[in-house]
Motif scaffolding. Structure first.
Motif, mmCIF file in Angstrom:
data_model
loop_
_atom_site.group_PDB
_atom_site.id
_atom_site.type_symbol
_atom_site.label_atom_id
_atom_site.label_comp_id
_atom_site.label_asym_id
_atom_site.label_seq_id
_atom_site.Cartn_x
_atom_site.Cartn_y
_atom_site.Cartn_z
ATOM 1 N N VAL A 1 0.774 -1.227 -0.008
ATOM 2 C CA VAL A 1 0.038 0.210 -0.097
ATOM 3 C C VAL A 1 0.774 1.227 0.180
ATOM 4 N N ASP A 2 0.309 2.436 -0.417
ATOM 5 C CA ASP A 2 0.982 4.011 -0.400
ATOM 6 C C ASP A 2 0.263 4.096 1.042
ATOM 7 N N SER B 1 1.099 -1.256 -9.179
ATOM 8 C CA SER B 1 2.948 -1.765 -9.058
ATOM 9 C C SER B 1 4.044 -0.690 -9.752
ATOM 10 N N GLY B 2 4.955 -0.794 -9.105
ATOM 11 C CA GLY B 2 5.481 0.637 -10.286
ATOM 12 C C GLY B 2 5.867 2.052 -9.509
ATOM 13 N N HIS B 3 6.824 2.997 -9.783
ATOM 14 C CA HIS B 3 6.289 3.625 -9.694
ATOM 15 C C HIS B 3 5.899 4.740 -10.487
ATOM 16 N N HIS B 4 4.802 5.422 -9.418
ATOM 17 C CA HIS B 4 3.900 6.657 -10.043
ATOM 18 C C HIS B 4 4.356 7.371 -9.165
ATOM 19 N N HIS B 5 2.958 8.305 -9.447
ATOM 20 C CA HIS B 5 2.719 10.217 -7.834
ATOM 21 C C HIS B 5 1.033 9.491 -8.081
ATOM 22 N N HIS B 6 0.858 10.853 -7.599
ATOM 23 C CA HIS B 6 -1.211 11.080 -7.361
ATOM 24 C C HIS B 6 -1.188 11.913 -7.209
ATOM 25 N N LEU B 7 -2.098 12.205 -8.178
ATOM 26 C CA LEU B 7 -3.321 13.339 -8.241
ATOM 27 C C LEU B 7 -4.291 13.040 -7.108
ATOM 28 N N VAL B 8 -4.939 13.980 -5.630
ATOM 29 C CA VAL B 8 -5.502 13.913 -5.110
ATOM 30 C C VAL B 8 -6.840 14.904 -4.760
ATOM 31 N N CYS B 9 -6.882 14.861 -4.593
ATOM 32 C CA CYS B 9 -8.734 15.549 -4.546
ATOM 33 C C CYS B 9 -8.237 16.186 -2.517
ATOM 34 N N ARG B 10 -8.470 17.559 -2.049
ATOM 35 C CA ARG B 10 -8.079 17.578 -1.047
ATOM 36 C C ARG B 10 -9.183 18.532 -0.255
ATOM 37 N N ARG B 11 -10.301 17.854 -0.973
ATOM 38 C CA ARG B 11 -11.940 17.737 -0.691
ATOM 39 C C ARG B 11 -12.763 16.402 -0.588
ATOM 40 N N CYS B 12 -12.393 15.671 -1.654
ATOM 41 C CA CYS B 12 -13.889 14.240 -1.222
ATOM 42 C C CYS B 12 -12.593 12.967 -0.542
ATOM 43 N N GLY B 13 -11.273 13.454 -1.625
ATOM 44 C CA GLY B 13 -9.719 12.166 -1.660
ATOM 45 C C GLY B 13 -9.886 11.674 -2.974
ATOM 46 N N SER B 14 -10.699 11.804 -3.775
ATOM 47 C CA SER B 14 -10.581 11.480 -4.772
ATOM 48 C C SER B 14 -9.193 11.247 -5.056
ATOM 49 N N THR B 15 -8.613 10.316 -5.852
ATOM 50 C CA THR B 15 -7.136 10.463 -6.644
ATOM 51 C C THR B 15 -6.782 9.324 -7.437
ATOM 52 N N GLY C 1 5.452 10.316 -14.291
ATOM 53 C CA GLY C 1 5.543 11.767 -14.615
ATOM 54 C C GLY C 1 6.791 11.877 -15.386
ATOM 55 N N PRO C 2 7.104 11.063 -17.012
ATOM 56 C CA PRO C 2 8.650 11.370 -16.918
ATOM 57 C C PRO C 2 8.877 12.834 -17.397
ATOM 58 N N ALA C 3 8.693 13.675 -16.585
ATOM 59 C CA ALA C 3 9.569 15.053 -16.826
ATOM 60 C C ALA C 3 9.493 15.318 -15.748
ATOM 61 N N VAL C 4 8.662 14.492 -14.260
ATOM 62 C CA VAL C 4 8.883 14.580 -12.977
ATOM 63 C C VAL C 4 10.644 13.956 -13.455
ATOM 64 N N GLU C 5 10.542 12.715 -13.442
ATOM 65 C CA GLU C 5 11.508 11.605 -13.245
ATOM 66 C C GLU C 5 13.114 12.050 -14.047
ATOM 67 N N ARG C 6 12.668 12.640 -15.331
ATOM 68 C CA ARG C 6 13.692 13.342 -15.775
ATOM 69 C C ARG C 6 14.659 14.221 -15.485
ATOM 70 N N TRP C 7 13.605 15.039 -14.358
ATOM 71 C CA TRP C 7 14.022 16.452 -13.724
ATOM 72 C C TRP C 7 15.409 15.639 -12.795
ATOM 73 N N HIS D 1 12.069 9.720 -4.441
ATOM 74 C CA HIS D 1 11.462 10.744 -4.606
ATOM 75 C C HIS D 1 10.666 10.248 -4.671
ATOM 76 N N THR D 2 9.267 11.300 -4.134
ATOM 77 C CA THR D 2 7.786 11.191 -3.998
ATOM 78 C C THR D 2 7.375 12.287 -4.330
ATOM 79 N N LEU D 3 6.454 12.225 -5.535
ATOM 80 C CA LEU D 3 5.638 13.982 -5.754
ATOM 81 C C LEU D 3 4.240 13.361 -5.747
ATOM 82 N N GLU D 4 3.578 14.359 -5.010
ATOM 83 C CA GLU D 4 1.905 13.651 -4.639
ATOM 84 C C GLU D 4 1.440 15.210 -5.321
ATOM 85 N N ILE D 5 0.716 15.712 -6.005
ATOM 86 C CA ILE D 5 -0.349 16.965 -6.506
ATOM 87 C C ILE D 5 -2.012 17.102 -6.051
ATOM 88 N N PHE D 6 -1.571 18.029 -5.083
ATOM 89 C CA PHE D 6 -3.181 18.030 -4.467
ATOM 90 C C PHE D 6 -3.267 19.214 -5.242
#
Length: 148
Positions: free
Chosen positions: A64-65, A81-95, A100-106, A121-126
């Motif tokens: 689990v993450d 499984s595998g490397h990924h990131h999340h977009l998370v709604c700060r109101r309802c929690g929808s995920t 993010g290949p650009a993030v990985e390169r950066w 690294h970790t990257l979560e976008i709220f």
């Protein structure tokens, strides 16, 4: 967010199976308390402490993450499984899981520029999801029409 590879399996118990099944049924991040309430409403007899221990064990095993909310509470979700990131709604929690290949390169470029290797690294976008934005807009419009 990176999920770890498999680790030695924890002892299989009825409680662990119940927590695992609950995680399989949800798509959004949930707190241990929310999962405990879900189990209780389903009729599963699992103590809150057991839910916390099980979630920590599943997180340690990479099954689990875990995210921290703005108030510092840990929330859990079974992810792909595998490397990924999340977009998370700060109101309802929808995920939504995103790559993010650009993030990985950066991240790799910045690390290399500073002589770092073996990086992680970790990257979560709220933000606010489309459904919550629409509900908020409708509520605002309704309130404005009452004031007129």
């Amino acid at each position: 967010m990176t999920t770890a590879g498999p680790s030695p399996r924890a002892r299989s118990t009825r409680q662990r199976a119940a927590v695992s099944a609950a995680l399989d049924e949800i798509e959004d991040f949930r707190s241990a308390q929310e999962l405990h309430d879900m189990l209780k409403h389903r009729g599963d007899s699992v103590g809150l402490t057991t839910v916390y221990r099980t979630l920590q064990s599943l997180a340690d095993a990479g099954e689990v993450d875990v995210l921290r909310t703005a108030d510092g509470e840990a929330v859990y979700r079974r992810c792909s499984s595998g490397h990924h990131h999340h977009l998370v709604c700060r109101r309802c929690g929808s995920t939504v899981e995103v790559e993010g290949p650009a993030v990985e390169r950066w991240a790799n470029t910045v690390a290399a520029e500073h002589g770092f290797t073996d990086i992680a690294h970790t990257l979560e976008i709220f933000g606010t999801c489309a459904d919550c934005t629409a509900k908020q807009l409708a509520a605002t419009q309704q309130q404005e029409s009452r004031q007129v």
